[in-house]
Enzyme design. Structure first.
Site, PDB file in Angstrom:
ATOM      1  N   HIS A 221      40.565  42.510  39.640  1.00  0.00           N
ATOM      2  CA  HIS A 221      41.872  41.719  39.153  1.00  0.00           C
ATOM      3  C   HIS A 221      41.348  40.857  37.804  1.00  0.00           C
ATOM      4  O   HIS A 221      40.736  39.557  38.000  1.00  0.00           O
ATOM      5  CB  HIS A 221      42.561  40.628  39.945  1.00  0.00           C
TER       6      HIS A 221
ATOM      7  N   ASN B 195      47.527  34.720  41.957  1.00  0.00           N
ATOM      8  CA  ASN B 195      49.314  34.653  41.918  1.00  0.00           C
ATOM      9  C   ASN B 195      49.821  34.092  43.030  1.00  0.00           C
ATOM     10  O   ASN B 195      51.164  34.132  43.072  1.00  0.00           O
ATOM     11  CB  ASN B 195      49.476  36.233  41.741  1.00  0.00           C
TER      12      ASN B 195
HETATM   13  P1  NAD Z   1      51.733  47.061  30.523  1.00  0.00           P
HETATM   14  O1  NAD Z   1      53.040  47.138  30.577  1.00  0.00           O
HETATM   15  O2  NAD Z   1      51.250  46.090  29.139  1.00  0.00           O
HETATM   16  O3  NAD Z   1      50.983  48.312  30.556  1.00  0.00           O
HETATM   17  C1  NAD Z   1      51.068  49.196  31.458  1.00  0.00           C
HETATM   18  C2  NAD Z   1      50.555  50.529  30.885  1.00  0.00           C
HETATM   19  O4  NAD Z   1      50.728  51.299  31.999  1.00  0.00           O
HETATM   20  C3  NAD Z   1      51.402  50.873  29.671  1.00  0.00           C
HETATM   21  O5  NAD Z   1      50.624  51.170  28.534  1.00  0.00           O
HETATM   22  C4  NAD Z   1      51.957  52.388  30.321  1.00  0.00           C
HETATM   23  O6  NAD Z   1      52.196  53.365  29.304  1.00  0.00           O
HETATM   24  C5  NAD Z   1      50.778  52.671  31.420  1.00  0.00           C
HETATM   25  N1  NAD Z   1      51.375  53.491  32.378  1.00  0.00           N
HETATM   26  C6  NAD Z   1      52.588  53.770  32.978  1.00  0.00           C
HETATM   27  N2  NAD Z   1      52.779  54.508  33.569  1.00  0.00           N
HETATM   28  C7  NAD Z   1      51.555  55.384  33.531  1.00  0.00           C
HETATM   29  C8  NAD Z   1      50.821  56.927  34.120  1.00  0.00           C
HETATM   30  N3  NAD Z   1      51.987  57.629  34.823  1.00  0.00           N
HETATM   31  N4  NAD Z   1      49.843  57.229  33.459  1.00  0.00           N
HETATM   32  C9  NAD Z   1      49.117  56.237  32.776  1.00  0.00           C
HETATM   33  N5  NAD Z   1      49.591  55.047  32.504  1.00  0.00           N
HETATM   34  C10 NAD Z   1      50.725  54.728  32.747  1.00  0.00           C
HETATM   35  O7  NAD Z   1      51.323  46.227  31.570  1.00  0.00           O
HETATM   36  P2  NAD Z   1      49.810  45.174  31.923  1.00  0.00           P
HETATM   37  O8  NAD Z   1      50.398  43.622  31.641  1.00  0.00           O
HETATM   38  O9  NAD Z   1      48.608  45.756  31.059  1.00  0.00           O
HETATM   39  O10 NAD Z   1      49.574  45.342  33.489  1.00  0.00           O
HETATM   40  C11 NAD Z   1      48.934  46.221  33.996  1.00  0.00           C
HETATM   41  C12 NAD Z   1      48.597  46.128  35.277  1.00  0.00           C
HETATM   42  O11 NAD Z   1      47.619  44.789  35.286  1.00  0.00           O
HETATM   43  C13 NAD Z   1      49.560  45.777  36.327  1.00  0.00           C
HETATM   44  O12 NAD Z   1      49.135  46.248  37.609  1.00  0.00           O
HETATM   45  C14 NAD Z   1      49.674  44.162  36.238  1.00  0.00           C
HETATM   46  O13 NAD Z   1      50.076  43.759  37.524  1.00  0.00           O
HETATM   47  C15 NAD Z   1      47.969  43.913  36.095  1.00  0.00           C
HETATM   48  N6  NAD Z   1      47.843  42.511  35.443  1.00  0.00           N
HETATM   49  C16 NAD Z   1      48.593  42.123  34.614  1.00  0.00           C
HETATM   50  C17 NAD Z   1      48.231  40.856  34.060  1.00  0.00           C
HETATM   51  C18 NAD Z   1      49.281  40.243  32.778  1.00  0.00           C
HETATM   52  O14 NAD Z   1      48.859  39.107  32.680  1.00  0.00           O
HETATM   53  N7  NAD Z   1      50.161  41.117  32.393  1.00  0.00           N
HETATM   54  C19 NAD Z   1      47.228  39.871  34.450  1.00  0.00           C
HETATM   55  C20 NAD Z   1      46.495  40.629  35.442  1.00  0.00           C
HETATM   56  C21 NAD Z   1      46.913  41.710  36.187  1.00  0.00           C
END
Ligand code: NAD
Length: 298
Positions: free
Chosen positions: A143, A193
């Site tokens: 993470h 979180n």
């Molecule tokens: P985001 O919305 O910026 O990106 C998500 C990506 O996943 C998008 O580019 C989307 O097109 C892609 N996606 C969706 N369906 C897909 C599929 N079928 N095949 C391939 N790609 C697909 O979200 P994010 O903020 O980058 O979050 C991504 C992960 O990281 C989540 O699990 C989130 O909980 C985790 N995370 C987020 C944060 C944060 O601060 N945003 C911090 C730590 C962890």
């Protein structure tokens, strides 16, 4: 396999987190396969990484040759089959259990035996995600924090079946990326979180209850609690869809009214105002991502 044997690294989901993870892996010298829903989306993400590195070159913090070498190590792909040569793949797609289960099944099917599969999930059970793969001992939560190139922490989450060797490999890999590690057991929200999301949700409830404005709640956290960002600024950076998804996992998996997501958060997500990534959330943002006025007032 030890961390120095890891040469080819895959990232599934090229949003803000996936792009950041791909960047730090490429900067650490790994060959990176970056995949999203289509090749075009993955290519756009790579262009964003190059633009970000270009800004560092402009500021004199990075030389152009290093930027070019880093970029050359990132290969956008549009199909999970391209992960076949990977030693490690980190899944970083949208925070949705059904989606992640399907994606991880698919990646598992193309990876060789012995390759490590990790997820960047913020809250979903590592044990549950591992169970749909053929490699629960070589499955782990890795993470990263947002923005990945800046934030020093990686939270490692051990599933019920995760082997000690997998934990050690992940720890060493995070160190190769220049990160410091903390270790969590598999419990909803893990360590970071579990604490952060109730804080962000409480700020939403305080706003909803009419205690004060979004700007004053943010200012209060920054100047009163010494936080670098206020709760609404941070929620907008994370993405309100992601904040809500994590809050729902805490509510359903731990239970109790304590974790019920605030209505204002649900409404913003329903409106498609997801924060900085859609240029509107608790605040409005311009094309350069500069914060403007609060979107909501009373
Ligand atoms: P985001 O919305 O910026 O990106 C998500 C990506 O996943 C998008 O580019 C989307 O097109 C892609 N996606 C969706 N369906 C897909 C599929 N079928 N095949 C391939 N790609 C697909 O979200 P994010 O903020 O980058 O979050 C991504 C992960 O990281 C989540 O699990 C989130 O909980 C985790 N995370 C987020 C944060 C944060 O601060 N945003 C911090 C730590 C962890």
């Amino acid at each position: 396999m030890d961390a120095n044997d890891v040469k080819v690294f895959g990232v599934l989901g090229a949003g803000q987190m996936g792009a950041g993870i791909a960047q730090v892996a490429a900067q650490a010298g790994l060959s990176v396969k970056l995949c999203d829903v289509s090749l075009a989306v993955a290519e756009k993400a790579k262009a964003g990484i190059l633009a970000q590195l270009g800004r560092q070159v402009d500021k004199g913090k990075l030389d152009a040759a290093t930027r070019d070498a880093t970029g050359a190590r990132i290969e956008p792909i549009g199909d999970k089959a391209g992960f076949a040569p990977c030693d490690v793949v980190v899944e970083a797609a949208t925070e949705n259990t059904t989606l992640k289960l399907e994606l991880l099944r698919g990646v598992d099917a193309v990876l060789r035996e012995g390759a490590l599969l990790a997820t960047n999930t913020s809250s979903i059970s590592i044990t549950k995600l591992a169970a749909v793969t053929s490699r629960p001992t070589a499955f782990i939560g890795m993470h990263f924090m947002n923005p990945v190139p800046v934030m020093k922490l990686v939270e490692i989450v051990k599933g019920t079946a995760t082997s000690p060797e997998t934990v050690e490999l992940t720890r060493a890999l995070a160190a190769r990326f220049g990160k410091t590690v903390i270790t969590s057991n598999d419990h909803p929200g893990f360590l970071v979180n579990r604490v952060l999301i109730p804080f962000l949700n409480e700020a939403c409830l305080a706003y909803q209850d009419g205690v004060g404005s979004i700007e004053d709640l943010d200012q209060g956290a920054k100047l009163g609690l010494n936080h670098p960002m206020g709760p609404f600024e941070l929620a907008d950076l994370i993405g309100l869809d992601t904040v809500l998804a994590i809050a729902e996992v805490l509510q359903t998996q731990i239970g109790g009214d304590k974790y019920a997501p605030a209505v204002v958060l649900r409404n913003l997500v329903a409106a498609g105002w997801l924060g900085k990534k859609t240029k509107r959330g608790f605040y409005a943002y311009d094309d350069k991502g500069q914060r403007g006025a609060a979107s909501l007032s009373r």
